[in-house]
Design an enzyme around this catalytic site. Structure first.
Site, PDB file in Angstrom:
ATOM      1  N   ASP A   1       0.818  -1.214   0.000  1.00  0.00           N
ATOM      2  CA  ASP A   1       0.000   0.000   0.000  1.00  0.00           C
ATOM      3  C   ASP A   1       0.847   1.257   0.000  1.00  0.00           C
ATOM      4  O   ASP A   1       0.459   2.274  -0.576  1.00  0.00           O
ATOM      5  CB  ASP A   1      -0.995   0.000   1.163  1.00  0.00           C
ATOM      6  CG  ASP A   1      -0.360  -0.251   2.515  1.00  0.00           C
ATOM      7  OD1 ASP A   1       0.854  -0.494   2.588  1.00  0.00           O
ATOM      8  OD2 ASP A   1      -1.110  -0.220   3.529  1.00  0.00           O
ATOM      9  N   CYS A   2       2.019   1.208   0.628  1.00  0.00           N
ATOM     10  CA  CYS A   2       2.918   2.371   0.603  1.00  0.00           C
ATOM     11  C   CYS A   2       3.458   2.606  -0.807  1.00  0.00           C
ATOM     12  O   CYS A   2       3.592   3.756  -1.246  1.00  0.00           O
ATOM     13  CB  CYS A   2       4.073   2.173   1.578  1.00  0.00           C
ATOM     14  SG  CYS A   2       3.538   1.970   3.280  1.00  0.00           S
TER      15      CYS A   2
END
Length: 944
Positions: A655-656
């Site tokens: 997700d980062c």
């Protein structure tokens, strides 16, 4: 005459032989070809992957077992299934058995909830609440005046200065994003600054510098914010008007953006308090004490601030919670009490007396969680027989073995790695038998004489208030077997041989993790335990170069706020927070109003992409990106990803990477400053190749269920949770697919596909379609999604709805409608939404909302998440949207800031964690999106 060939009828033994032979051959082929490690094109399930493996050019795969995917190649898997089918067929089960076997597999994969479904609600919900004394504390100015937060190159210079002349005393890795507090006078401002104004702007709606946990145990981050605001004003910039509140939503968004721009660090990131857990700092204090209390690890000023932190978070019952909003637990209380004593507070001090009373009430330290027991064993305040075995020999098993640690979630694996080394070495503080504090702790922590405790019988003891994940019977049986392995004389020659090999591998693996992360390590627990392991392997020498390198990076985890010095849950949340902030500015249409903000942010993303710059590629970490090292140390591909914190940290997350990619593309396409800066060469580019690398990383994270996990692919099985030894955490054993990781990665791929429509187009479209199906599969019947990384259902619904919409679902689809109805049903009378960490803990929407630390049950962050979700779905309940927007506008402070309310983040189901940036980023983002979708609104005269 031709000889007669007699065909013997196959038997179950025949197919058992085939099964064993398949595993043997697969094992031999598990490193061929290594350049295909981790590749599963288009996130295929078994049969489509098998077809592609045989007949298309997209079927690249390791021929045997792939340690990165945690899976056999499709050919081996098909052979294993055929072997098992043959065993069943030629046994008494026959064709019926084979049909049942196939049906059983179908049910597991297509009917039952996927392993990644978080389940819930929990039948036994948390009943206790934290209770703090109504006491206001203020850290004296004299204790704060010399503290300063250094960032980026300045932080490296300060660390190198501190360790100058010491072997190993040169910090490595990309400096961008690093943040550390040091005892250094504040730089003289370029311009006289109104300190009263600085304090008011930084106060977050509270009294400047004051902290009262009975009102709210969350810090406002006033000390750091005051520093940034002071620097901002000293550079000649103007503060927001404090005399008036905005009249319209657009004005409110603009003022929120103005305020938040003051907090941006010089290198482009936003820093902030990422504390909350209470079991982190005590581990550091234990290690510091064991190593002789070196002042270049923790100095007197730091330990004084730590004592202050522990003191102000003690609850009225004398205990401490697992985190700042948790009711007192034995886990938190044991560790915080021990830390207080090791930091020099006498046992007769009132704080210690109250702490001991709590421990005694619940049975003493024998009843604390296993992680706390581990630290006590290291310290010599508990015998190793009182702790269950942590065998490093497990790493010597074949990688494909079901119980191999390489299959575990990386945070679990990287914590139990140094634990296994220290346990296997039976490491104990060398002065434990003569140190008066340790000898006293042996009396203080237990309700019976230390020398009479039957340690082996205490291994499974844990207080009910700590027992979030009770250890199943199967794990207790295995732990009892391992206890015999540790003690039975007949097994000791074998154990001695394999343990020495296991310890060597564990030591090598720890060294690799240290180099891959520039000695930051994946998180604070394994950071401290790695440091202690290196100290032990260096002969207890604190001057050994690698021990010194560890010392240099401890500061990455320490943070100061108005409640004192704490240890953060990571080396910060820099990239994560900055990615969200830039998308908030973009959706509010404010990128070009803040050219300095956008230029700095672009530079930050360019420097923070992992192993993508000259600086990062010149570090030792880069050598571990080769397939042979990734296979040896179970690492997912890193190059091209974005981290949660910094490039130097070195661990990319799905997700980062997704949010970093989306933010970078938003700047590239929508910021005039960035476009002109790239054209004039004032800004360094993120090349098309690097953007494609990011897309490659995103695609590589997709699991067979269509979802996306955190750091790696899911390498294990749901039943691994039966082996969870932690007691205090839930769902930690494997890297599950999450709604948050899936949405962030899928929407990033969608944005990337618009930017670069020809690159891996078919695979991206397939991944998006498969991911969309996964998002629907984990939606609850009530329309909600459980948020695993924040509090909780409002957060999950935002990711779920936006993920579906951006991957092609229609606004009127049943899934979207159910989700919107769920959110509308939980809107409170004041127009807001609210939850606290009990939503995560109980896996059920908090019945009282954010009752304790919000505003009549609502909170600005939960409200913002709900509005982001509803506006993404173009919800037709405009009245609900307007009420939510008005709520945010009324809660906004005159400075443009928003009040710090309850804890926003969570991990491992049961532990809260702080994100002070969320109160700024998400209201700005929600207002911007709602204005864009529904138009501007105004506060009526009586609402201002």
């Amino acid at each position: 005459m031709l000889p007669t060939i007699t065909m013997t009828e196959p038997t179950p033994i025949t197919f058992l032989g085939l099964f064993i032979a398949t595993i043997f051959v697969g094992h031999l082929l598990s490193k061929y070809p290594l350049d295909h490690l981790g590749q599963r094109p288009m996130g295929q399930e078994l049969w489509s992957w098998f077809f592609n493996f045989l007949f298309s050019g997209n079927g690249k795969s390791i021929l045997g077992y792939d340690s990165s995917l945690g899976a056999w190649s499709p050919l081996v898997r098909v052979m294993l299934h055929l072997s098992l089918s043959g065993i069943i067929y030629f046994s008494t089960a026959g064709l019926v058995g084979v049909v049942f076997y196939g049906f059983f597999g179908y049910v597991i994969h297509h009917v039952l909830p996927v392993a990644s479904h978080p389940g819930g609600p929990r039948p036994h919900k948390i009943q206790r609440v934290p209770k703090f004394p109504n006491t206001t504390t203020t850290i004296p100015d004299k204790d704060l005046s010399n503290w300063r937060c250094f960032v980026a190159e300045e932080s490296h210079s300060e660390t190198n200065r501190k360790f100058e002349g010491i072997p190993g005393g040169q910090i490595s890795g990309e400096p961008c994003g690093r943040q550390m507090w040091g005892p250094s006078p504040q730089a003289k401002p370029k311009k006289r600054v109104d300190e009263d104004l600085v304090r008011k702007l930084a106060a977050g709606g509270r009294e400047p510098k004051e902290f009262n946990p009975s009102q709210n145990p969350n810090s406002c981050d006033q000390i750091f914010r005051a520093q940034q605001i002071r620097n901002y004003l000293a550079n000649g910039s103007t503060a927001p008007d404090m005399k008036t509140k905005p009249r319209t939503a657009k004005e409110a968004a603009r003022k929120a953006a103005h305020f938040y721009s003051m907090l941006q660090a010089e290198d482009g990131h936003w820093a902030g308090d990422y504390g909350g857990p209470h079991f982190l700092m005590p581990g550091l204090v234990v290690a510091w004490y064991i190593m002789g209390k070196p002042t270049n690890l923790l100095n007197e000023e730091q330990t004084k601030m730590m004592i202050h932190y522990i003191s102000v978070h003690q609850q009225t019952d004398g205990g401490w919670g697992t985190h700042i909003e948790s009711p007192s637990t034995m886990f938190g209380s044991t560790l915080m009490y021990v830390a207080l004593r090791l930091l020099g507070v006498e046992k007769d001090d009132e704080r210690c007396q109250q702490g001991r009373a709590f421990l005694e009430e619940y049975g003493g330290a024998l009843m604390t969680g296993s992680w706390a027991k581990f630290y006590l064993c290291l310290l010599g305040a508990m015998e190793w027989d009182g702790h269950n075995s942590v065998p490093c020999e497990m790493f010597l098993l074949p990688n494909w073995f079901p119980f191999h640690p390489g299959r575990l979630w990386c945070h679990c694996r990287m914590v139990y790695l140094p634990m296994s080394y220290l346990y296997g070495s039976q490491f104990v503080y060398s002065e434990a038998e003569t140190d008066p504090t340790i000898l006293s702790l042996r009396e203080e922590l237990y309700i019976q004489d230390y020398n009479t405790i039957p340690w082996m019988k205490t291994r499974h003891m844990v207080a009910d208030l700590d027992n979030y994940s009770p250890i199943p019977l199967v794990m207790k049986v295995l732990q009892n077997i391992l206890a015999r392995y540790e003690t039975w004389p007949i097994l000791q020659p074998f154990k001695k041989n394999v343990r020495s090999r296991g310890l060597k591998f564990a030591s090598d693996y720890i060294a690799a993790e240290d180099l891959q992360t520039n000695f930051i390590d994946i998180g604070p627990v394994n950071k401290v335990l790695n440091m202690l392991s290196v100290y032990h392997s260096a002969g207890n020498n604190i001057a050994a170069p690698n021990v010194v390198r560890h010392f240099m990076r401890i500061q990455d985890y320490l943070w100061i706020a108005e409640d004192g010095m704490k240890m953060q849950g990571y080396s910060g949340s820099q990239c994560w927070d900055t990615s969200f902030a830039i998308q908030a500015y973009e959706e509010a249409g404010l990128l070009d109003e803040y050219p300095l903000v956008t230029g700095r942010a672009w530079a930050f993303f360019e420097r923070t992409q992992i192993l993508s710059t000259k600086t990062s590629q010149s570090s030792a970490a880069y050598q571990y990106e080769t397939p042979i090292n990734r296979d040896k140390y179970y690492r997912h591909i890193s190059q091209g990803g974005w981290p949660f914190s910094t490039s130097a940290h070195g661990w990319p997350i799905s997700d980062c990477t997704g949010e970093g990619l989306k933010a970078s593309l938003a700047l590239l396409h929508h910021s005039t400053t960035v476009k002109e800066g790239l054209k004039s060469n004032k800004l360094l580019p993120i090349s098309d190749e690097r953007l494609r690398n990011a897309a490659n990383v995103c695609l590589s994270y997709q699991n067979e269920d269509g979802g996306f996990a955190t750091y790696e692919n899911n390498r294990g099985f749901g039943w691994y949770e039966l082996l969870n030894p932690s007691e205090v955490f839930g769902d930690i054993m494997i890297d599950y697919s999450y709604v948050e990781c899936s949405m962030a990665t899928l929407t990033a791929l969608a944005d990337f596909h618009q930017h670069d429509p020809t690159y891996r187009a078919a695979e991206i479209k397939y991944a998006i379609a498969k991911g969309r199906s996964f998002l629907k599969s984990i939606q609850r019947p009530d329309g909600s999604w459980y948020g695993s990384w924040a509090c909780c259902f409002c957060y999950g619904c935002w990711f779920g709805i936006e993920g579906l919409i951006k991957t092609g679902d229609s606004f009127d689809s049943p899934a979207i409608k159910r989700a919107c109805n769920f959110l509308i049903s939980h809107q409170r009378k004041n127009g807001g939404w609210g939850e606290d960490f009990t939503s995560c803990y109980d896996k059920d929407y908090a019945s009282r909302g954010m009752d304790a630390y919000g505003d009549d049950g609502s909170g600005v962050v939960n409200t913002a998440w709900a509005l982001l979700a509803l506006s993404a779905a173009k919800c037709d309940n405009k009245d609900a949207i307007k009420r939510g927007m008005l709520y945010l506008m009324k809660r906004q402070l005159c400075s443009g800031d928003f009040p710090q309310e309850g804890i926003a983040g969570v991990f491992n189901r049961a532990c809260g964690i702080t994100y002070t940036s969320y109160r700024n980023v998400f209201p700005l983002w929600a207002l911007g999106r709602c204005i864009s979708t529904y138009g501007d609104i105004s506060l009526e005269n009586d609402e201002r």
